[in-house]
Design a protein around this motif. Structure first.
Motif: not given
Length: 165
Positions: A76-93
Motif C-alpha cells: 500500500l506504500g506506507t512503509v516509511s511510516e514505520v521505517l522512516g523518511i528514507d523509504r518515502l521514495p519507495y512508498d511514492i513509487q
C-alpha cells in the motif's frame, strides 16, 4: 491404540470451535475449527467458504502478524511510516503503480462467494488483532513495540492487494 493417520492433530484450545458469529454477525451459521499438527501447521475446517477463509486469516495473523503488517505496508506504500523518511521514495513509487478506485471497483464486481473469501480472511485476521490488542503484554509481537506501532486491521481491499495485487 492404532493410529489412523501419520498426521497428529492437536486442538488449539483458544481456537477450536471458533465461531464466525464473533467474527461477523452476517455469517453466524459458520463453524470454524483450526487444528495444528505436530509441526504447528494449521489445518482449517469449516462448513462454508467464509468460515474457511476466516480461519485461514486468523491462523496467518497468529503466526505472522508483524510480517503481514509489513507486507500490507509494502503493497500500500506506507512503509516509511514505520521505517522512516528514507523509504518515502519507495512508498511514492508503490502508490503510483495502482489505483485504489479501480481495485475497489473490481472487488465490488466479484460474485458473492468470491467476495466472501476476501471478507472472511479479513474478519478472521481482524479477530486475532482484536485479541492481541486486548492482551498486548502477552500477545503483541516484540517488533511492534520496537517500531512503536500497533497492528492494523484489514479490509477486503487489503486482502486483495496482498494476495492478488
Amino acid at each position: 491404540m492404532a493410529r489412523k493417520s501419520h498426521l497428529h492433530l492437536h486442538k488449539l484450545v483458544t481456537v477450536v470451535g471458533l465461531s464466525c458469529a464473533s467474527i461477523a454477525s452476517v455469517h453466524a451459521q459458520s463453524n470454524v475449527e483450526i487444528l495444528r499438527d505436530d509441526w504447528g501447521v494449521p489445518h482449517v475446517y469449516s462448513d462454508d467458504v467464509y468460515g474457511l477463509y476466516a480461519g485461514f486469516g486468523y491462523a496467518v495473523a497468529q503466526d505472522r502478524l508483524f510480517q503481514m503488517e509489513m507486507a500490507k505496508r509494502s503493497v500500500l506504500g506506507t512503509v516509511s511510516e514505520v521505517l522512516g523518511i528514507d523509504r518515502l521514495p519507495y512508498d511514492i513509487q508503490t502508490r503510483a503503480n495502482f489505483s485504489h478506485a479501480e481495485i475497489k471497483a473490481q472487488i465490488n464486481q466479484l460474485k458473492p462467494e468470491e467476495r466472501s473469501i476476501l471478507k472472511g480472511y479479513a474478519a478472521g485476521y481482524n479477530r486475532y488483532v482484536k485479541e492481541v490488542m486486548a492482551s498486548p503484554d502477552k500477545l503483541l509481537p516484540k517488533q511492534f513495540s520496537d517500531f512503536g506501532i500497533t497492528p492494523s486491521t484489514w479490509t477486503d481491499f487489503d486482502v486483495a492487494m496482498i494476495y492478488v495485487g
